[in-house]
Structures are given as C-alpha cells and as structure tokens.
Design a protein around this motif. Sequence first.
Motif, PDB file in Angstrom:
ATOM      1  N   HIS A 159      77.707-111.094  14.311  1.00 43.24           N
ATOM      2  CA  HIS A 159      77.150-110.565  13.061  1.00 43.24           C
ATOM      3  C   HIS A 159      75.656-110.270  13.267  1.00 43.24           C
ATOM      4  O   HIS A 159      74.942-111.077  13.876  1.00 43.24           O
ATOM      5  CB  HIS A 159      77.320-111.584  11.929  1.00 43.24           C
ATOM      6  N   CYS A 198      77.976-105.220   1.291  1.00 40.47           N
ATOM      7  CA  CYS A 198      77.470-106.255   2.197  1.00 40.47           C
ATOM      8  C   CYS A 198      76.074-106.695   1.758  1.00 40.47           C
ATOM      9  O   CYS A 198      75.166-105.872   1.613  1.00 40.47           O
ATOM     10  CB  CYS A 198      77.420-105.699   3.612  1.00 40.47           C
ATOM     11  N   ALA A 203      73.047-105.698   3.989  1.00 35.90           N
ATOM     12  CA  ALA A 203      72.753-104.278   4.263  1.00 35.90           C
ATOM     13  C   ALA A 203      71.258-103.925   4.169  1.00 35.90           C
ATOM     14  O   ALA A 203      70.724-103.252   5.055  1.00 35.90           O
ATOM     15  CB  ALA A 203      73.585-103.382   3.353  1.00 35.90           C
ATOM     16  N   CYS A 239      69.740-104.943   7.376  1.00 36.80           N
ATOM     17  CA  CYS A 239      70.554-104.846   8.589  1.00 36.80           C
ATOM     18  C   CYS A 239      70.130-103.694   9.511  1.00 36.80           C
ATOM     19  O   CYS A 239      70.190-102.520   9.129  1.00 36.80           O
ATOM     20  CB  CYS A 239      72.022-104.679   8.204  1.00 36.80           C
ATOM     21  N   TYR A 280      73.112-101.261  10.138  1.00 39.58           N
ATOM     22  CA  TYR A 280      73.320-100.362   8.991  1.00 39.58           C
ATOM     23  C   TYR A 280      72.362 -99.166   9.084  1.00 39.58           C
ATOM     24  O   TYR A 280      72.751 -98.007   8.918  1.00 39.58           O
ATOM     25  CB  TYR A 280      73.096-101.171   7.706  1.00 39.58           C
ATOM     26  N   CYS A 337      79.368 -99.954   4.029  1.00 41.47           N
ATOM     27  CA  CYS A 337      78.586-101.198   4.027  1.00 41.47           C
ATOM     28  C   CYS A 337      78.074-101.569   2.630  1.00 41.47           C
ATOM     29  O   CYS A 337      77.765-102.729   2.383  1.00 41.47           O
ATOM     30  CB  CYS A 337      77.392-101.077   4.970  1.00 41.47           C
ATOM     31  N   CYS A 350      81.805-108.393   9.034  1.00 34.79           N
ATOM     32  CA  CYS A 350      80.948-107.213   9.269  1.00 34.79           C
ATOM     33  C   CYS A 350      81.851-106.036   9.618  1.00 34.79           C
ATOM     34  O   CYS A 350      82.828-106.212  10.345  1.00 34.79           O
ATOM     35  CB  CYS A 350      79.970-107.505  10.409  1.00 34.79           C
ATOM     36  N   HIS A 351      81.509-104.836   9.105  1.00 34.63           N
ATOM     37  CA  HIS A 351      82.316-103.654   9.422  1.00 34.63           C
ATOM     38  C   HIS A 351      82.031-103.141  10.830  1.00 34.63           C
ATOM     39  O   HIS A 351      82.847-102.450  11.413  1.00 34.63           O
ATOM     40  CB  HIS A 351      82.014-102.532   8.413  1.00 34.63           C
TER      41      HIS A 351
END
Length: 239
Positions: free
Chosen positions: A155, A197, A200, A203, A206, A215, A235-236
Amino acid sequence: MQMIFQDLDAALNPKMCIRAILKEAIRVHHNVDGAEVDRKISELLEQVNLKESKLTNYPHELSGGEKRRVGIARALAPGARFLVADEPTSALDVSIQAQVINLLKDLQKNLGLSYLFISHDLRIVELVSHKVVVMYMGKIVEMGLANRIAEAPRHPYTHILWSSLVEKESKEASGTSSGSKSAGWGICDFERPYRGCRFAPQCPVYRRRGRPEICINHSTEPQLQDMGEAHKVACHFPL
Ligand code: SF4
C-alpha cells in the motif's frame, strides 16, 4: 484479557500505593487469602523486575519506567494470556523503551502471552511484531507478516511510512538528522472524510496515474484484497 494503558498517570489510582494496586487486581479476579496475595505480589514483582521496596510508594513517586512495570504487573495479575498494549513505550527515554520492550518479549516467551501492540513507532513495531496491521484514518489499509510488510509494503501509505523510517535511520547514522521530512503530509481532516479511498489526497500513486476516478468514487472504495501468504491490501493499484 487485560490492557496496558498508555497514560499510567491516569490509569493508576494516585491515592493507592503499589501494593494496594496489585492487591486489588489480584483479589478482584482470584478468591485468595492474605498470604497467597503476598506470594502472588512477589511473583509479579519478579516477573516485571520491580524492587519490593517500591510496594509502599505511590504512583507519583515512581519513574516513568517503574510506572510502566506496575502497569504490566497489574495486567498480569489476573492471569491474562492476551494483553492489549496501547503505546507501551510512549514518553519514555530510548534506553527505558528498550528495557520495556525486552521485558514484554521475555514475558511473551516465558508465559506464552499474545499481544495486540498499538504503536506509532515503526522501529518498535518492526522489533516486536509477528503480524502487522496498518491503519489510515480509522481503516485497515494493509495487513500481513511483519517482515513482508517491512520489506515489501504494497500500500502506498505503508510504503511511505517505512521509507521515512529507513530515511530517518540513515540520517541518524550519518548524523544529519533534522526532523522528519514527511511530518506534514499525513495530516487529514477527520470531520470531512474524502470520497472513495481516504488516502487519495496524499497518494503519490494516485497523482502519478493521473488521478483515476476509481480511487475517489464512493462505490469503489478499495477493500482488502488477498495478495497471498496472509498479505492483504486495500488499494486499486498496489505496489
Ligand atoms: S486506491 Fe488509489 S488513492 Fe488509494 S492508495 Fe491505492 S492508488 Fe492511492
């Protein structure tokens, strides 16, 4: 199950001496007489390396490390097998922190205890944990075996946490430490949670991926997914 509280000035009754504090914890949970209580108190003192002379002291007369030992002894008094330790090394000098950690590890080995260890100090997390759960704004974002999380976090938040630890340690080793570079980035507004998220807005993945809608969409908030070998990440775009 028992709890080792973070703030022992609040958790230990200031009007009770250490003997009374331990005695109460024993008597509440065990139907034992005076001689047996004394024997149990001596055993607890030995387990946490606290001098018998401290029994007549009140909490405010003890050092931070001694209060920590009393907190641990009181948690052990009922015969707990599972201890929730909330920041058990906070507000202690580094040398006393090491003593408390060694004590907890010895007790775990000798008494077969399990801990739920809550800490913001990653060095200590790495030192004591078998499994790690990382939370961000009240949500679990990653969990797994400690060595896997430390060596290969998936992550972005965990990755930044551990990278800043490595950076801090290397700066300390070279004598160029000047505080944490990442000190400001983790501050979030709990009153106004973000959509999707929660990480985001902070991130780097992102941003690097051009701020993908997935996200920040409510309906696609990332859930924990199994990455194998007991490693899970929410997490995507795991690293
Ligand atoms: S889901 Fe998106 S915003 Fe959240 S941590 Fe993963 S990449 Fe970053």
